[in-house]
Scaffold this motif. Structure first.
Motif, PDB file in Angstrom:
ATOM      1  N   LYS A  52       0.815  -1.059   0.082  1.00  0.00           N
ATOM      2  CA  LYS A  52      -0.098   0.088  -0.148  1.00  0.00           C
ATOM      3  C   LYS A  52       0.835   1.177  -0.056  1.00  0.00           C
ATOM      4  O   LYS A  52       0.427   2.165  -0.720  1.00  0.00           O
ATOM      5  N   GLU A  53       1.827   0.987   0.836  1.00  0.00           N
ATOM      6  CA  GLU A  53       2.782   2.437   0.950  1.00  0.00           C
ATOM      7  C   GLU A  53       3.455   2.518  -0.410  1.00  0.00           C
ATOM      8  O   GLU A  53       3.859   3.661  -0.896  1.00  0.00           O
ATOM      9  N   PHE A  54       3.921   1.359  -1.072  1.00  0.00           N
ATOM     10  CA  PHE A  54       4.599   1.543  -2.223  1.00  0.00           C
ATOM     11  C   PHE A  54       3.819   1.992  -3.461  1.00  0.00           C
ATOM     12  O   PHE A  54       4.132   3.132  -4.294  1.00  0.00           O
ATOM     13  N   SER A  55       2.508   1.579  -3.555  1.00  0.00           N
ATOM     14  CA  SER A  55       1.454   2.046  -4.328  1.00  0.00           C
ATOM     15  C   SER A  55       1.421   3.490  -4.272  1.00  0.00           C
ATOM     16  O   SER A  55       1.292   4.394  -5.192  1.00  0.00           O
ATOM     17  N   LYS A  56       1.161   3.951  -3.063  1.00  0.00           N
ATOM     18  CA  LYS A  56       1.063   5.441  -2.755  1.00  0.00           C
ATOM     19  C   LYS A  56       1.956   6.102  -3.239  1.00  0.00           C
ATOM     20  O   LYS A  56       1.866   7.524  -3.673  1.00  0.00           O
ATOM     21  N   ASN A  57       3.227   5.625  -3.406  1.00  0.00           N
ATOM     22  CA  ASN A  57       4.507   6.560  -3.872  1.00  0.00           C
ATOM     23  C   ASN A  57       4.537   6.414  -5.405  1.00  0.00           C
ATOM     24  O   ASN A  57       5.574   7.191  -5.873  1.00  0.00           O
ATOM     25  N   LEU A  58       3.654   5.582  -5.824  1.00  0.00           N
ATOM     26  CA  LEU A  58       3.843   5.729  -7.576  1.00  0.00           C
ATOM     27  C   LEU A  58       2.933   6.613  -8.108  1.00  0.00           C
ATOM     28  O   LEU A  58       1.868   6.489  -8.520  1.00  0.00           O
ATOM     29  N   LYS A  59       3.348   7.825  -8.192  1.00  0.00           N
ATOM     30  CA  LYS A  59       3.095   9.081  -8.712  1.00  0.00           C
ATOM     31  C   LYS A  59       3.661   9.492 -10.099  1.00  0.00           C
ATOM     32  O   LYS A  59       5.101   9.369  -9.692  1.00  0.00           O
ATOM     33  N   PRO A  60       3.338  10.131 -10.984  1.00  0.00           N
ATOM     34  CA  PRO A  60       4.359  10.556 -11.958  1.00  0.00           C
ATOM     35  C   PRO A  60       5.497  11.175 -11.267  1.00  0.00           C
ATOM     36  O   PRO A  60       5.478  12.240 -10.714  1.00  0.00           O
ATOM     37  N   PHE A  61       6.755  10.841 -11.689  1.00  0.00           N
ATOM     38  CA  PHE A  61       8.152  11.363 -11.480  1.00  0.00           C
ATOM     39  C   PHE A  61       8.276  11.480  -9.958  1.00  0.00           C
ATOM     40  O   PHE A  61       8.774  12.472  -9.482  1.00  0.00           O
ATOM     41  N   SER A  62       7.931  10.360  -9.268  1.00  0.00           N
ATOM     42  CA  SER A  62       8.127  10.414  -7.872  1.00  0.00           C
ATOM     43  C   SER A  62       9.488  10.528  -7.449  1.00  0.00           C
ATOM     44  O   SER A  62      10.430   9.935  -8.283  1.00  0.00           O
ATOM     45  N   ASP A  63      10.002  10.926  -6.157  1.00  0.00           N
ATOM     46  CA  ASP A  63      11.569  10.789  -5.822  1.00  0.00           C
ATOM     47  C   ASP A  63      11.442   9.406  -5.165  1.00  0.00           C
ATOM     48  O   ASP A  63      10.825   8.579  -4.859  1.00  0.00           O
ATOM     49  N   MET A  64      12.917   8.818  -5.633  1.00  0.00           N
ATOM     50  CA  MET A  64      12.959   7.226  -5.323  1.00  0.00           C
ATOM     51  C   MET A  64      13.683   6.965  -3.848  1.00  0.00           C
ATOM     52  O   MET A  64      14.231   5.991  -3.460  1.00  0.00           O
ATOM     53  N   SER A  65      13.775   8.044  -3.255  1.00  0.00           N
ATOM     54  CA  SER A  65      14.356   8.054  -1.502  1.00  0.00           C
ATOM     55  C   SER A  65      13.722   6.986  -0.849  1.00  0.00           C
ATOM     56  O   SER A  65      14.346   6.458  -0.036  1.00  0.00           O
ATOM     57  N   PHE A  66      12.173   6.713  -1.042  1.00  0.00           N
ATOM     58  CA  PHE A  66      11.520   5.749  -0.237  1.00  0.00           C
ATOM     59  C   PHE A  66      12.261   4.466  -0.482  1.00  0.00           C
ATOM     60  O   PHE A  66      12.383   3.518   0.309  1.00  0.00           O
ATOM     61  N   ILE A  67      12.385   4.260  -1.813  1.00  0.00           N
ATOM     62  CA  ILE A  67      12.998   2.757  -2.330  1.00  0.00           C
ATOM     63  C   ILE A  67      14.484   2.627  -1.654  1.00  0.00           C
ATOM     64  O   ILE A  67      14.871   1.678  -1.349  1.00  0.00           O
ATOM     65  N   GLU A  68      15.253   3.965  -1.974  1.00  0.00           N
ATOM     66  CA  GLU A  68      16.627   3.722  -1.317  1.00  0.00           C
ATOM     67  C   GLU A  68      16.748   3.529   0.237  1.00  0.00           C
ATOM     68  O   GLU A  68      17.618   2.629   0.437  1.00  0.00           O
ATOM     69  N   SER A  69      15.734   3.896   0.944  1.00  0.00           N
ATOM     70  CA  SER A  69      15.672   3.692   2.322  1.00  0.00           C
ATOM     71  C   SER A  69      15.494   2.197   2.489  1.00  0.00           C
ATOM     72  O   SER A  69      15.918   1.587   3.612  1.00  0.00           O
ATOM     73  N   PHE A  70      14.394   1.692   1.785  1.00  0.00           N
ATOM     74  CA  PHE A  70      14.285   0.100   1.931  1.00  0.00           C
ATOM     75  C   PHE A  70      15.271  -0.559   1.351  1.00  0.00           C
ATOM     76  O   PHE A  70      15.705  -1.827   2.373  1.00  0.00           O
ATOM     77  N   LEU A  71      16.088  -0.480   0.322  1.00  0.00           N
ATOM     78  CA  LEU A  71      17.087  -1.061   0.015  1.00  0.00           C
ATOM     79  C   LEU A  71      18.373  -1.188   1.014  1.00  0.00           C
ATOM     80  O   LEU A  71      18.922  -2.229   1.234  1.00  0.00           O
ATOM     81  N   GLU A  72      18.329  -0.022   1.614  1.00  0.00           N
ATOM     82  CA  GLU A  72      19.463   0.025   2.621  1.00  0.00           C
ATOM     83  C   GLU A  72      19.280  -0.883   3.857  1.00  0.00           C
ATOM     84  O   GLU A  72      20.290  -1.370   4.693  1.00  0.00           O
ATOM     85  N   ASN A  73      18.234  -1.451   4.257  1.00  0.00           N
ATOM     86  CA  ASN A  73      18.014  -2.149   5.256  1.00  0.00           C
ATOM     87  C   ASN A  73      18.587  -3.704   4.924  1.00  0.00           C
ATOM     88  O   ASN A  73      19.033  -4.504   5.761  1.00  0.00           O
ATOM     89  N   TYR A  74      18.918  -3.860   3.572  1.00  0.00           N
ATOM     90  CA  TYR A  74      19.504  -5.217   2.984  1.00  0.00           C
ATOM     91  C   TYR A  74      20.722  -4.889   2.286  1.00  0.00           C
ATOM     92  O   TYR A  74      21.465  -5.908   2.169  1.00  0.00           O
ATOM     93  N   LEU A  75      20.809  -3.726   1.843  1.00  0.00           N
ATOM     94  CA  LEU A  75      22.191  -3.474   0.877  1.00  0.00           C
ATOM     95  C   LEU A  75      22.756  -2.177   1.505  1.00  0.00           C
ATOM     96  O   LEU A  75      23.033  -1.364   0.671  1.00  0.00           O
TER      97      LEU A  75
END
Length: 250
Positions: A52-75
């Motif tokens: 739900k949070e991921f879909s909420k962030n899917l707006k035209p030309f969204s910033d990718m910082s929320f994905i970067e933060s998620f990836l940092e948990n594992y990478l």
């Protein structure tokens, strides 16, 4: 999910890899593999995604910082923390040419490689802005060999995209409109350079799904499609590796 299914088939066959490159989502899955995560581990990581949070962030030309933060948990950390050679392909926002990223902050580079417009805007690294690597080198098998790989297995997630003539008029018009506002364009050799460099190409048929097919049923189905596509080529891969080894022992 198709990438992860393919990795599961490789694990079952006892096939492992020592050099990894990728573009877009292939870069993210590739980085997880290079870090040492198994296919089962990756499925678990997907389960931790708040859809739900991921879909909420899917707006035209969204910033990718929320994905970067998620990836940092594992990478977390830099490329240098990975136990094997790994790099991601990105597309330069100014030149529209492919570039290989293999140093610096790992999560940031991965988001740059997956920044596909119009969903996301470009990711800045230093003074440069980068976009999805698939625009310029969708299956970077050529870069894999540059990093030292002798035998390369590629995975083409868009092998069965619907031809333009089979799409509805609305879909074609929408595609043209999106292309007009997209800051980077697909290069003619974005896929062919990967096919030329790969020794085997896995081609899961994902034509029934979209980039936004993130419901549980679709995710499970895509995993199976990737698994079966890789499984049917396991013997071919083993035979070609054996032939390569015999040739280079002479």
């Amino acid at each position: 999910m198709a990438h992860i299914g393919a990795l599961k088939a490789f694990e079952e066959a006892g096939l492992s890899f020592c050099v990894v490159t990728g573009a877009s989502i292939g870069g993210i899955v590739g980085a997880l593999y290079a870090k040492g995560y198994s296919a089962a581990d990756m499925v678990g990581i997907i389960e931790n995604v708040n859809r739900k949070e991921f879909s909420k962030n899917l707006k035209p030309f969204s910033d990718m910082s929320f994905i970067e933060s998620f990836l940092e948990n594992y990478l977390e950390g830099d490329f240098s923390t990975l136990p094997m050679p790994f790099a991601v392909a990105v597309t330069d926002g100014v030149t529209n040419k492919s570039k290989l990223l293999k140093e610096g902050k790992l999560a940031r580079a991965l988001t740059a490689s997956a920044a596909i417009p119009p969903f996301f805007r470009g990711v800045e690294i230093g003074s440069e802005k980068y976009y999805d690597g698939a625009f310029s080198d969708a299956i970077p098998a050529d870069y894999c060999k540059e990093l030292g790989a002798d035998f390369v297995v590629g995975v083409d997630l868009s092998a069965y995209n619907r031809p333009e003539e089979e799409k509805s008029t609305f879909s074609r018009l929408l595609g043209s409109a999106i292309t007009a506002i997209t800051p980077v364009k697909y290069l003619d050799n974005a896929k062919t350079r990967g096919y030329a460099a790969a020794d085997v190409m896995i081609r899961p048929n994902l034509s029934a799904y979209k980039a936004t097919s993130i419901d549980r049923v679709s995710m499970d189905e895509m995993y199976e499609v990737g698994y079966e596509a890789a499984k049917v080529q396991i013997e071919e891969i083993k035979q070609k590796i054996s032939a390569w080894e015999k040739e280079h022992r002479r």
